[in-house]
Design a protein around this motif. Structure first.
Motif, PDB file in Angstrom:
ATOM      1  N   LEU B 787      -1.134  -6.325  -5.776  1.00  0.00           N
ATOM      2  CA  LEU B 787      -0.649  -5.098  -6.391  1.00  0.00           C
ATOM      3  C   LEU B 787      -1.653  -3.968  -6.211  1.00  0.00           C
ATOM      4  CD1 LEU B 787       0.826  -6.626  -9.642  1.00  0.00           C
ATOM      5  CD2 LEU B 787       2.110  -5.472  -7.852  1.00  0.00           C
ATOM      6  N   LEU B 790      -1.405  -2.643  -2.625  1.00  0.00           N
ATOM      7  CA  LEU B 790      -0.274  -1.734  -2.484  1.00  0.00           C
ATOM      8  C   LEU B 790      -0.547  -0.424  -3.208  1.00  0.00           C
ATOM      9  CD1 LEU B 790       2.624  -4.326  -2.865  1.00  0.00           C
ATOM     10  CD2 LEU B 790       1.965  -3.087  -0.803  1.00  0.00           C
ATOM     11  N   ALA B 791      -1.215  -0.504  -4.367  1.00  0.00           N
ATOM     12  CA  ALA B 791      -1.543   0.724  -5.091  1.00  0.00           C
ATOM     13  C   ALA B 791      -2.438   1.619  -4.245  1.00  0.00           C
ATOM     14  CB  ALA B 791      -2.214   0.388  -6.418  1.00  0.00           C
ATOM     15  N   LEU B 793      -2.513   1.804  -1.017  1.00  0.00           N
ATOM     16  CA  LEU B 793      -1.673   2.444   0.002  1.00  0.00           C
ATOM     17  C   LEU B 793      -0.863   3.573  -0.613  1.00  0.00           C
ATOM     18  CD1 LEU B 793      -0.372  -0.669   1.987  1.00  0.00           C
ATOM     19  CD2 LEU B 793      -2.033   1.016   2.767  1.00  0.00           C
TER      20      LEU B 793
END
Lengths: 220, 864
Positions: B787, B790-791, B793
């Motif tokens: 997570l 992805l954060a 990105l």
């Protein structure tokens, strides 16, 4: 436990093309336990959808999606969104749809089966909810779920080395397992009796089923 | 330190000196290390990692970590570089010795450890190999130096091209008398050359699969505890030629030609290669004799240092005898344990991480009983050591063990004929369930557990069943001990069921020599390799040969036929180049292995890394005697490759560690273990199953998973996998980590504190840092939450890198491997969503690979 897995992302994207802002709703019970639709998976999918520029995503996970009381916080959030993408099992998707009749509700998961958690990351189908459980007769191995043909009076004779002819590499013959269990319990004579045809009306084949318990306050 | 602390002086700041310094310091001694060179580190500081796509267990990173930790500014260990001891005097100020060093400086010492390492054999002394004359002839040390900082393909010195054909030549400067007319006494095995050469060979093949690698050898020694699985992997990618090349010459077209005898074909071969690597051995350290004179310690016939325990002067590491990094650390820790035991120093600091002031320390009561499981001599010795520390000790044996028999055992309790069914709880509060022969079960509690599987049993050999003409090694030893008459023709069979190490070889060589010296006319040993990698083993081997023992080395085990009171053995001898068909009056099958009960014991204790005869990798970060579970110690894990000294060392280390652990009725915990929120926990058992240290259990009353603070290693692997996000690791909370993710950092790097962070620090010092990047520290790559990737990105990162240790050399066992799996999943999801999966990448490195770190930052090497 109900076991589900996430749909391909392509398919999920396909539902959302017309929407600008969605509520990605997770469930904190079965789908969390099977690592498919809990808070973590909601976060993963939410990020991916935002990164891919599909739409705006609001994330929220409730205790269970199969009881209306748990949706208390959801109403305000849903008001600001044009659709709901449920990461609950099929049950949750349907209750959400019922509670939000004016919002499209999409499933992010495919609900697969009720199954055993064999260990980290592995689940096997155990029960098909036939509604007329005969596990007591067959040594605790289900002929409906474990036999590829759901035979009541197996085996079909096609198995080899205990593996099912439909999938010799991965699937064990359910009736071999029934035989082995009854042998261990010294109950092989059970197999000599002919099991009559199942009353499929007790299964979904008779339409959606309903249970009521007057002692718990429900009306028949 | 206070005036009253005992003082330790360590001569040499290499890996052995560092390991000893750390142990003695943690016991409260005042430690000073003097080092001849201008800086600490010794030889190991300039070695390189040999990992391919997984760790190859060379232990270089472990050695370098000991050095970095011992000589960090805040270690509390004093380092005097550029200094050598010159005179030993009787002590004053209440201390035993006073050591005058050049400087001049005078140091008080109650104990002195000599840890001056080794001198690499000077390969130029063997003139026919051309080292120093021919450019494309290197030594193993040259290769180490080429690999440090980054693992890139070796280039030929002559033209800087990668070599297509590489030859390793073993035993250069070892296992030889005056074969090459050198004056040095080198008829011993240096023990490290087979391990390093095979690992280098594997790495070269990995970096350049089209390169062929040939190893010229006499016998292959064990290469660590995973040898049974390691060696077949080597055999599938490396070419092995049993020969000792005579010489190397340069060809007119730049190739180098290795000349050797193909014994089986009876011909001389001149084979061209592009690069030759001489596997040089270890000689005594520089100035060994002078140092021995200063401290009055004896030297062995080869010049290695010995100890003088009466004067509290010890020798540790390679200066004592040739040994690898892991053995140096083990010996240093064992000597430190002996020193501390003799000082009756009970000062110990239970190890928990340093904390910020905001977390609450807690005192956790511990059970101070100890259980010792297993069989063999080490069980009794361990029990004795523990009882002497005042710890209530129970010995549990699967059968009856004469050594552990209650009448003679030093333990407080002995339970025989009992197997361990399972082990619940965690360090300080273990609950062992035992089952006796009658099926009755009982629970016993313990604060620590020792598994000592030192009762090796004979392994069966399918090719010949015991009878009057076939016996096993214990059977033969009984015959010798009871003066039974021995027949005229005796064959010994080794390595037929499982590769045998030094322990078995010592017994076998001694037995064969004994028979030959006592008049048995025909004694032959059938084996795959002679295992002589220990002090005096080569000498034993030679003396057995001189007494007339024949050694036949086979590739396929001999066919054995028992008939008419004889055993007929038919075997291909590759050195003779023909089949040898002979009959013997007695066949002794010599293979030993851990008894079957050993394997199930590790299962019952839920230990990672099976230590069975079948092999299986052993994580390099498991310090001597440690297992995957804190509070459970293992002795004898080297099985047939252990020697008695190693077992004694492990016993000292385990006893000392337990004494330190259970010194008081309660242990202070820093309060920074992983925490599970009971409200959020859905009882999915994910964390219970995945914790590599068995530190999480499901509490049925509270209906939540719970972390045992003393067993938790603070790796955070659980926090990043909990599907309900119910687990937080203090210091590395989701909130904290997300706050660190700044906006618009083009390259976000999640960096493991054990490898990537030190590599990054070194890169920054070299002036290599990208302003558009950001480093986020995690305790382990396994803490990196998908997570958060992805954060990063979402917050504008173009690339997210996760840099950690090589899989299988993760300090937390499988953190790195898990990180890899999670990253693969993130990449798949990115790709499925139509995004570029290469925006997220994983890289493995060790702490000293600053150049590799820079290349990874610049996207020049990202394997995954």
């Amino acid at each position: 436990m109900i076991v589900a897995e996430r749909k391909p992302i392509d398919e999920i994207k396909g539902f959302l093309t017309k929407h600008d802002r969605i509520l990605l709703l997770g469930c904190g019970t079965c789908v969390t336990v099977c690592n498919a639709g809990g808070e973590r998976e909601v976060g993963m999918l939410g990020s991916i959808l935002r990164l891919a520029g599909v739409c705006k995503v609001v994330e929220h996970t409730i205790e269970r999606q199969c009881d209306a009381e748990f949706y208390e916080d959801v109403y305000d959030l849903a008001n600001e969104c044009d659709a709901i993408l449920s990461m609950g099992c099929g049950v949750g998707v349907q209750l959400a749809a019922r509670l939000f009749p004016d919002k499209p509700v999409y499933p992010a998961l495919n609900t697969k089966f009720m199954g055993i958690n064999e260990g980290a990351g592995e689940w096997t189908e155990a029960c098909l909810a036939c509604g007329d459980c005969k596990l007591g007769i067959f040594g605790g191995v289900c002929p409906v779920a474990q036999c590829s043909k759901s035979l009541a009076n197996g085996p079909c004779g096609g198995s080899e080395d205990g593996m099912c002819e439909a999938d010799p590499n991965c699937t064990e013959c359910g009736w071999q397992r029934i035989y082995d269990r009854l042998k261990a319990l010294d109950q092989l004579e059970v197999l000599e009796a002919v099991e009559p045809p199942r009353d499929w009306s007790r299964t979904h084949d008779g339409g959606p089923r309903r249970i009521t318990r007057p002692d718990l306050g429900a009306e028949e | 330190m206070s005036e009253g602390s005992p003082k330790a002086l360590i001569v040499g700041a290499g890996v052995a000196g560092a390991a000893a310094a750390l142990q003695l310091r943690s016991a409260g001694l005042d430690v000073t290390v003097v080092e001849r060179e201008p800086s600490a580190g010794g030889q190991v500081a300039s070695y390189g990692c040999k990992a391919t796509d997984a760790c190859l267990h060379c232990n270089v990173c472990v050695g370098q970590e000991q050095i970095a930790r011992a000589f960090a500014p805040d270690s509390g260990i004093a380092l005097l570089a550029g200094t050598q001891p010159v005179q030993l005097r009787p002590g004053s100020n209440g201390h035993r010795h006073s050591v005058l060093c050049d400087g001049p400086v005078e140091l008080d010492a109650d104990v002195v450890l000599l840890a001056t390492g080794f001198s690499p054999y000077q390969a130029e002394l063997i003139r026919p190999y051309g080292y120093g004359r021919i450019a494309n002839v290197l030594t193993g040390l040259d290769v180490e130096h080429a690999l440090v900082g980054d693992r890139t393909m070796l280039l030929r010195p002559s033209d800087s091209h990668p070599p297509r054909r590489v030859a390793f030549i073993q035993c250069v400067g070892s296992r030889s008398e005056h074969v090459h007319r050198t004056s040095e006494e080198t008829d011993y095995c240096s023990a490290v050359c087979c391990p390093y050469a095979l690992r280098m060979g594997r790495l070269l093949k990995h970096l350049s699969p089209e390169t062929s690698v040939t190893v010229f050898y006499m016998d292959i020694q064990f290469c660590g505890r995973s040898f049974e699985s390691f060696f077949p992997d080597c055999q599938s990618v490396l070419r092995f030629v049993r020969a000792r090349p005579y010489g190397i010459q340069e060809d007119s077209d730049g190739a180098i030609v290795v000349t050797y005898e193909d014994q089986g074909a009876c011909r001389v071969v001149h084979e061209p290669f592009d690069l030759a690597i001489l596997s040089i051995g270890m000689r005594p350290p520089p100035g060994a004799r002078a140092l021995a004179d200063v401290f009055g310690v004896p030297v062995d016939p080869y010049g290695f240092l010995r100890e003088k325990p009466d004067a509290a002067i010890f020798a540790v590491g390679a200066c004592e005898s040739p040994k690898d990094i892991a053995s140096s650390i083990r010996q240093a820790e064992a000597v430190a344990a002996r020193v501390m035991a003799s000082m009756e120093s009970t000062r110990s600091t239970p190890s928990t991480a340093a904390t910020a002031a905001t977390l609450e320390e807690q005192r956790i009561p511990v059970c101070r009983d100890v259980v010792v499981l297993g069989g063999g001599r080490a069980v009794a010795e361990t029990a004795l050591g523990l009882v002497r520390c005042g710890l209530h000790t129970t010995v549990v044996c699967a059968g009856t063990d004469p050594v552990a028999d209650s009448a003679t055992s030093p333990a407080d309790d002995v339970i025989t004929d009992a197997t361990v069914v399972r082990c619940r709880g965690s360090v300080g509060a273990f609950e062992l369930r035992l089952r006796d022969a009658g099926g009755r079960e009982r629970d016993i509690r313990a604060g620590a557990i020792v598994v000592a599987l030192t009762d090796l049993v004979s392994l069966p050999f399918s090719g010949a069943v015991d009878g009057t003409v076939v016996t096993d090694l214990p059977g033969l030893l009984t015959m010798i001990r009871t003066d039974r008459p021995l027949p005229d023709r005796v064959a010994f069979l080794l390595d037929a069921t499982a590769e045998q190490g030094r322990m078995t070889d010592t017994l076998v060589l001694a037995a064969t020599r004994c028979l030959a010296e006592n008049g048995v006319p025909h004694v032959r040993l059938y084996c795959r390799h002679a295992r002589v990698a220990g002090p005096h083993l080569e000498a034993l081997y030679r003396s057995a040969r001189r007494s007339g023992v024949e050694v036949l080395r086979y590739v396929e085990p001999p066919l054995c036929e028992v008939r008419n009171c004889e055993v007929r053995m038919v075997c291909d001898d590759e050195q003779l180049g023909r089949t040898v068909d002979e009959s013997f009056d007695l066949l002794v099958r010599c293979d030993l292995g851990v008894s079957q009960k050993g394997e199930s014991l590790f299962d019952a204790l839920s230990l990672d890394t099976p230590l069975t005869a079948a092999g299986g990798t052993r994580n390099v970060w498991a310090m001597p005697c440690e297992t995957s579970r804190r509070g459970v110690f293992a002795i004898g894990a080297s099985e047939t490759d252990a020697d008695l000294r190693e077992l004694a060392e492990e016993t000292s280390i385990a006893v000392r560690a337990i004494q330190s652990l259970l010194a008081e009725p309660a242990v202070t915990d820093a309060g920074d273990a992983a925490e599970i929120d009971p409200e959020k926990c859905v009882a999915c058992l994910t964390c219970v199953r995945l914790c590599p240290h068995e530190a999480i259990a499901f509490n049925r009353e509270k209906e939540t998973a719970e972390v045992a603070p003393l067993a938790c290693r603070r790796c955070g692997v659980c926090a990043s996998e909990c599907p309900a996000r119910a687990i937080q690791l203090p210091h590395y909370t989701d909130q904290g980590l997300l706050a660190e993710l700044a906006e618009a950092s083009k390259v976000t790097v999640f960096a493991c504190e054990n490898s990537a962070i030190p590599a990054a620090a070194a890169a920054v010092q070299q002036g290599n840092w990208r302003a558009d990047s950001q480093l986020i520290e995690v305790p382990c790559a396994g803490k990196v939450d998908p997570l958060h990737i992805l954060a990063a990105l979402e917050r504008g990162a173009e690339r997210v890198l996760v840099l950690g240790c090589n899989p299988e050399s993760c300090r937390y066992l499988d953190g790195s491997s898990r990180a890899l799996l999670r990253i693969s999943r993130v990449k798949t999801m990115l790709r499925d969503a139509g995004l570029d999966p290469s925006r997220v990448a994983w890289g493995a490195l060790i702490a000293t690979e600053a150049e590799r770190f820079v290349r990874m930052m610049n996207d020049e090497v990202m394997p995954i």
